[in-house]
Design a protein around this motif. Structure first.
Motif, mmCIF file in Angstrom:
data_model
loop_
_atom_site.group_PDB
_atom_site.id
_atom_site.type_symbol
_atom_site.label_atom_id
_atom_site.label_comp_id
_atom_site.label_asym_id
_atom_site.label_seq_id
_atom_site.Cartn_x
_atom_site.Cartn_y
_atom_site.Cartn_z
ATOM 1 N N LEU A 49 -12.016 0.776 -6.838
ATOM 2 C CA LEU A 49 -12.180 2.067 -6.173
ATOM 3 C C LEU A 49 -10.974 2.370 -5.299
ATOM 4 O O LEU A 49 -10.582 1.550 -4.456
ATOM 5 C CB LEU A 49 -13.456 2.055 -5.319
ATOM 6 C CG LEU A 49 -13.811 3.333 -4.559
ATOM 7 C CD1 LEU A 49 -15.339 3.478 -4.464
ATOM 8 C CD2 LEU A 49 -13.212 3.369 -3.148
ATOM 9 N N VAL A 50 -10.370 3.546 -5.494
ATOM 10 C CA VAL A 50 -9.329 4.020 -4.589
ATOM 11 C C VAL A 50 -9.951 5.073 -3.690
ATOM 12 O O VAL A 50 -10.610 6.003 -4.156
ATOM 13 C CB VAL A 50 -8.105 4.575 -5.347
ATOM 14 C CG1 VAL A 50 -8.470 5.694 -6.302
ATOM 15 C CG2 VAL A 50 -7.040 5.042 -4.347
ATOM 16 N N PHE A 58 2.918 2.813 4.486
ATOM 17 C CA PHE A 58 4.075 2.416 3.688
ATOM 18 C C PHE A 58 3.725 1.580 2.460
ATOM 19 O O PHE A 58 4.382 1.680 1.438
ATOM 20 C CB PHE A 58 5.079 1.649 4.550
ATOM 21 C CG PHE A 58 5.603 2.445 5.703
ATOM 22 C CD1 PHE A 58 6.270 3.650 5.491
ATOM 23 C CD2 PHE A 58 5.418 2.023 7.005
ATOM 24 C CE1 PHE A 58 6.751 4.405 6.555
ATOM 25 C CE2 PHE A 58 5.900 2.775 8.075
ATOM 26 C CZ PHE A 58 6.564 3.956 7.852
ATOM 27 N N PHE A 59 2.702 0.730 2.558
ATOM 28 C CA PHE A 59 2.383 -0.188 1.471
ATOM 29 C C PHE A 59 1.160 0.276 0.686
ATOM 30 O O PHE A 59 0.242 0.888 1.233
ATOM 31 C CB PHE A 59 2.109 -1.605 2.015
ATOM 32 C CG PHE A 59 3.334 -2.291 2.553
ATOM 33 C CD1 PHE A 59 4.222 -2.933 1.699
ATOM 34 C CD2 PHE A 59 3.605 -2.287 3.913
ATOM 35 C CE1 PHE A 59 5.350 -3.565 2.185
ATOM 36 C CE2 PHE A 59 4.735 -2.919 4.414
ATOM 37 C CZ PHE A 59 5.608 -3.558 3.547
ATOM 38 N N HIS A 60 1.161 -0.035 -0.606
ATOM 39 C CA HIS A 60 -0.047 0.065 -1.423
ATOM 40 C C HIS A 60 -0.861 -1.202 -1.139
ATOM 41 O O HIS A 60 -0.414 -2.306 -1.466
ATOM 42 C CB HIS A 60 0.292 0.118 -2.912
ATOM 43 C CG HIS A 60 1.183 1.254 -3.308
ATOM 44 N ND1 HIS A 60 0.719 2.545 -3.480
ATOM 45 C CD2 HIS A 60 2.519 1.298 -3.570
ATOM 46 C CE1 HIS A 60 1.720 3.329 -3.854
ATOM 47 N NE2 HIS A 60 2.821 2.604 -3.903
ATOM 48 N N ASN A 140 -11.039 -2.649 -3.488
ATOM 49 C CA ASN A 140 -10.615 -1.393 -2.889
ATOM 50 C C ASN A 140 -9.105 -1.243 -2.926
ATOM 51 O O ASN A 140 -8.368 -2.226 -2.764
ATOM 52 C CB ASN A 140 -11.059 -1.314 -1.427
ATOM 53 C CG ASN A 140 -12.531 -1.064 -1.285
ATOM 54 O OD1 ASN A 140 -13.329 -1.873 -1.734
ATOM 55 N ND2 ASN A 140 -12.890 0.032 -0.659
ATOM 56 N N LEU A 141 -8.657 -0.007 -3.094
ATOM 57 C CA LEU A 141 -7.240 0.326 -3.091
ATOM 58 C C LEU A 141 -6.992 1.441 -2.088
ATOM 59 O O LEU A 141 -7.811 2.361 -1.949
ATOM 60 C CB LEU A 141 -6.794 0.806 -4.473
ATOM 61 C CG LEU A 141 -7.123 -0.091 -5.671
ATOM 62 C CD1 LEU A 141 -6.833 0.662 -6.957
ATOM 63 C CD2 LEU A 141 -6.327 -1.382 -5.615
ATOM 64 N N SER A 142 -5.848 1.385 -1.418
ATOM 65 C CA SER A 142 -5.475 2.453 -0.490
ATOM 66 C C SER A 142 -4.718 3.553 -1.219
ATOM 67 O O SER A 142 -4.245 3.371 -2.341
ATOM 68 C CB SER A 142 -4.600 1.884 0.630
ATOM 69 O OG SER A 142 -3.311 1.527 0.131
#
Length: 282
Positions: A49-50, A58-60, A140-142
């Motif tokens: 899920l994003v 700045f980072f993924h 989870n993803l940002s």
């Protein structure tokens, strides 16, 4: 195995507790509960899920935590989302593979493995309906604000490649809105101009014209203030398999935003009755 189902899902704060959902948002809740049955039938090994409410600078980031457990009070809307417990398993191994693949691709990717990291409501709200038994591992993803749409699309392609090569069945959820120029009053809809862009974007998706939908994103995001600048949508397009059918299930306004539930899957796992066909394709 491979990605079995992908979707755009709403996370408006007022649907967190079903008893408090306003009438104009009830279709979204009912449709998500139906999609939950579809997910249960797929019996996926992991759900990725994003969330537009995990905005990293700045980072993924990839949440590699093996167990996601906490109590959420949303700082943005503590009156609507307060003391909400959650407890889903994670998938540390697959999450770490995503991090390494991102690094190998030259992207700024980092893993987060912290039992005290608190989930955002863009994750918790849709999962309360889509995986109510809290029995499917979640990664989870940002969404990364310093990353362009093109970089975000590349990151989505890296993720999709790893998911397709894994031995696991995967469901991908893009949690976010379409137009998102917020105003006070959750009953308010987008402006006529903003919603015209919503409709055009939806039409591209429903016609499987994902190339034009993606190319529309920069101006669409700028004029209609698409949530997270459309980054969650750029990632979603990477997860759609050839031959899949889009199904437009529900939609609704929330404080000037437009929110839709759209699934992408094999015809035999989808539904043939689409709200798009009855309301948008006239």
């Amino acid at each position: 195995m491979t990605i079995e189902l992908s979707m755009l899902a709403p996370h408006v704060p007022s649907i967190c507790h079903e008893k408090d959902v306003p009438e104009f948002q009830k279709d979204m809740v009912s449709a998500m509960k139906e999609v939950a049955k579809e997910i249960e039938a797929i019996n996926p090994d992991v759900l990725v899920l994003v969330s537009c409410h995990w905005p990293s600078t700045f980072f993924h980031y990839v949440d590699c935590t093996p167990v996601h457990k906490g109590i959420l009070t949303a700082f943005e809307a503590p009156d609507l989302i307060k003391d909400v417990p959650y407890h889903w398993p994670g998938d540390e191994d697959l999450a770490n593979r995503l991090v390494k693949a991102g690094e190998d691709a030259g992207l700024q990717v980092q893993g987060v493995n912290d039992p005290y990291y608190l989930w955002d409501y863009g994750s918790v709200v849709p999962l309360r309906y889509l995986v109510p038994n809290e029995d499917i591992p979640v990664i989870n993803l940002s969404v990364t604000l310093a990353a362009s749409l093109e970089e975000t699309k590349k990151w989505g392609q890296v993720i999709a490649k790893i998911l397709r090569e894994s031995e696991k069945k995967v469901v991908f959820v893009s949690s976010g809105a379409l137009s998102h120029n917020l105003v006070r009053g959750r009953h308010n809809k987008p402006t006529v101009t903003e919603h015209a862009m919503d409709k055009q974007f939806i039409e591209y998706m429903m016609n499987k014209d994902y190339k034009d939908a993606y190319e529309m994103l920069p101006q669409y995001a700028r004029f209609a203030k698409v949530e997270s600048g459309g980054r969650h949508l750029a990632m979603l397009f990477s997860m759609i398999e050839d031959g899949w059918e889009p199904t437009y299930l529900a939609d609704g306004q929330s404080s000037g935003s437009w929110n839709a539930l759209v699934t992408f899957g094999k015809r035999e796992t989808g539904r043939t009755d689409s709200k798009f066909e009855s309301e948008y394709a006239k």
